[in-house]
Design an enzyme around this catalytic site. Structure first.
Site, short mmCIF file in Angstrom:
data_model
loop_
_atom_site.label_atom_id
_atom_site.label_comp_id
_atom_site.label_asym_id
_atom_site.label_seq_id
_atom_site.Cartn_x
_atom_site.Cartn_y
_atom_site.Cartn_z
N CYS A 73 0.82 -1.22 0.00
CA CYS A 73 0.00 0.00 0.00
C CYS A 73 0.85 1.27 0.00
O CYS A 73 0.34 2.37 -0.19
CB CYS A 73 -0.90 0.08 1.23
SG CYS A 73 -1.52 -1.47 1.80
N ILE B 159 -5.40 -27.72 6.63
CA ILE B 159 -4.99 -26.62 5.74
C ILE B 159 -5.80 -25.36 6.09
O ILE B 159 -7.02 -25.36 6.05
CB ILE B 159 -5.18 -26.97 4.26
CG1 ILE B 159 -4.39 -28.25 3.91
CG2 ILE B 159 -4.74 -25.80 3.38
CD1 ILE B 159 -4.40 -28.61 2.43
#
Lengths: 450, 450
Positions: free
Chosen positions: A42, A276
């Protein structure tokens, strides 16, 4: 416990360092395609404009910093496959300049593959002088190319496009921003607020072309013109700020369930495969107001998700809450922010809303340096505040934070009016602009009820 | 309906103009001893220091502005008696230079007599060169006297004393602030936070003398020295910033019940006499955390109370909620703010607390102009956030406002950690300093529970 993290952005690194906090013996490996870790994408526009001195400055940590914590960071390496049945990943890394295929075993895998710039499929996007704004490498290339450019077209009027456009204008380039939709910042602001930002940009000398898609980029080797609708705009440089898409192919191939937009996770950040997890720009989450699935591609979201995933992997409990997608951006000297539902999104979701507005000042009107501020506050028909948009030259982020709490705690506009806002002439108004907007909303609700 | 308001400060004028909103026929009269109305006493220090150009600037409205709304403002006039049985007040006003005694009848009376500077009963307070900081007239006298002064002693290290001290230092005067208690800002900050403000002031060259009461002021006609403890400090000017006391004698003589500190009111701002209301610095209210009676001598409180009183007088319903006493002050370039319970107040009230702290930055650390920020967050033993203190060079007021909502909605520190704070490098950190303080509090609570 062996943990492999795919991706070295805010989400992946937060998981890695937080697991270390809870478990000093965990073997933690982060594999990233990038050569840098822990930098702030950013911040790239502000390095371009020169506010921030160099790209070095926006790198918060080096891989070595993580190694000191016992976190193994493997850079410039690409995970090619997740073998979820065998609990391992295959990746290609460089050793002595050669590509080498390796595998890493895991007890827990964290997919933090982030997003990739979406480049629309039009002619000419491969010409020289066409850039995206995603990695430090992208930023470095733009900075070099800008030195020999005079006319830049930014395609896409989201925050990153506008930030980049204004910063390049600062450098003295001739800047045109084009947007397919009929307003700038279509994801954050309603048209009536967006036009205020557009006015500012146009006063700063940035040209804005709305409601026209890019047809093609034209040039021999280098880009020379951009065809937008029926217009041909001269350009020796083009920035494709046309959005980001979640990177989900690895997760999808591994068998993780994919939702409407991205990888599906529960509130523990667990995918459909129990060992996961996934965090950051590659997952989809729930919108706190509409209840619908949505994306939340923000660094802050990735960090909060990373903390939740790490806790759960370490055997503690934590859950990630539905998002309000609170955002802030600085475009030139103007700050704008939004949180929760916009009027546009309310219309699209079939949620009837009432808007309260105020145009006031950031400090006492007689105090030098006080700045105009515009607030639009969105309530549902019961008066519960569900969204807010703010534009000013200062203190926008902090006010958005206040409204984030207000919305999160389902405060009604007549309750907000009675709440305390601190006052001293050098820093605030005796009646806060947010309270003025809430009073306006109360009046409108009354008219609605009568 | 005839309404008489005694007092032309924030509270009184808010009642007057809000009643006008609801009732266009009400006869509204405001009687004030002051020659100005609707000015900001909190701004006086900044006119002294020159940030604000003149005392004219801090006058928000003239009596004529109210006359246009059909509100009759009688300035430089003193109400001498409330005849509550007859529903009228006696006042003395000037006509052609002569004192004239008059009466005004009311259906509803609003007592908004404010507070008066408390001057401790020590020798020498009547000497020339000794000032209080309450009205524009006080400010004008200080400004004149400061021109021929070089050494000033400020007695009292509350916000007004420190603001005034720092502004006079800016003008080049030699400034010493003395405080009877062992810390500055004893009503707002805990000692560990107050010392950070003291460090700043001392670096700016303001001398601070703590833990010693003023014994006397010494001089022939003009003040020359101040005796503080056993010390004698040279002074050609003294500012008495020794606090404010509610003006309650008119209310008391009228038969309104007086509470522990000031005029007692219910949540409609009604005194014990049903058609007499009271608002502002002259009333006492409930503390939202401790439940005890307390004062809330702030402009914002007066405005909120004024709106509540006006609604009730106009036959609508509204109630004033218990206060968190959210405050902010700018001392030199440093801003400090507080809301809710302090650790000190917790100890005094027998409420066991846990404090979380953070020392961070107001923006991304690589963004030019980012400033250090210190936060102390107070939770009770259940983890509910009950107080917060913040010190930084910017954005303190807005962060205090956020925490005011947090405390008001009884958010726990582990819930705050999961809430959204907007991020962009030019305006915020990816993990907000408030969240860091809440995380610290969560850790400490865990240790406390184990």
């Amino acid at each position: 416990m062996k943990v492999v993290v795919i991706g070295g952005g805010a989400g992946g690194l937060t998981v890695a360092s937080n697991i270390r906090k809870y478990d000093e013996n965990a073997e933690i490996t982060v594999v990233t395609t990038d050569s840098h870790v822990a930098y702030s994408p950013c911040a790239i526009p502000y390095v371009l404009g020169g506010e921030i001195g160099s790209f070095e400055d926006i790198i918060m940590h080096e891989p070595e910093d993580y190694k000191e914590k016992g976190i193994n960071i493997i850079t410039e390496s690409k995970v090619t496959k997740i073998l979820s049945d065998d609990n391992k990943v295959e990746y290609i890394t460089k050793e002595n300049g050669n590509d080498v295929k390796k595998t890493a075993e895991y007890d827990y895998l964290v997919i933090a593959t982030g997003g990739a710039s979406f480049i629309p499929p039009v002619d000419g996007v491969d010409l020289e002088g066409v850039f995206k704004v995603r990695t430090i490498e992208d930023g470095e290339k733009i900075k070099e190319w800008a030195k020999k450019s005079s006319k830049v077209v930014v395609i896409g009027a989201g925050a990153i496009g506008l930030e980049t456009g204004c910063e390049l204008k600062e450098l003295g380039l001739d800047v045109t921003v084009t947007e397919m939709l009929p307003q700038i910042l279509p994801r954050s602001l309603d048209p009536d607020m967006a036009v205020k930002v557009q006015d500012y940009m146009e006063k700063e000398g940035v040209k804005v072309v709305l409601g026209k898609p890019v047809e093609k980029l034209i040039g021999e080797e280098r880009v020379e013109k951009v065809a937008v609708g029926e217009e041909l705009i001269d350009a020796d440089m083009v920035i494709m700020a046309t959005g980001v898409r979640p990177r989900i192919s690895l997760a999808s191939e591994a068998g993780c369930k994919i939702g409407r937009w991205a990888v599906e996770v529960n509130d523990k950040m667990q995918t459909s495969i129990p060992n996961i997890y996934a965090v950051g720009d590659c997952v989809e989450v729930h919108d706190a107001i509409t209840g619908q699935n949505t994306l939340s591609p923000f660094g802050t979201t990735a960090v909060r998700q990373g903390k939740v995933a790490a806790k759960n992997i370490a055997g503690k409990t934590a859950s990630f809450r539905p998002v309000l997608n609170s955002v802030v951006s600085k475009i030139g000297k103007l700050e704008l922010g939004a949180v929760g539902l916009s009027e546009t999104a309310g219309d699209l979701s079939g949620i009837p809303i009432v808007a309260g507005r105020s145009s006031a000042l950031t400090r006492a009107r007689y105090y030098p340096g006080c700045k105009p501020i515009d607030i639009k506050l969105i309530c549902n028909r019961e008066g519960t505040i569900v969204g807010c948009q703010i534009i000013a030259m200062e203190t926008v982020a902090e006010r958005v934070d206040t409204m984030s709490i207000v919305i999160s705690k389902q405060v009604k506009c007549d309750e907000l009016v009675s709440m305390e806002f601190a006052y001293a002439p050098p820093v605030s108004m005796v009646v806060d602009p947010v309270v003025l907007a809430a009073e306006d909303a109360c009046e409108k609700l009354k008219n609605f009820k009568n």
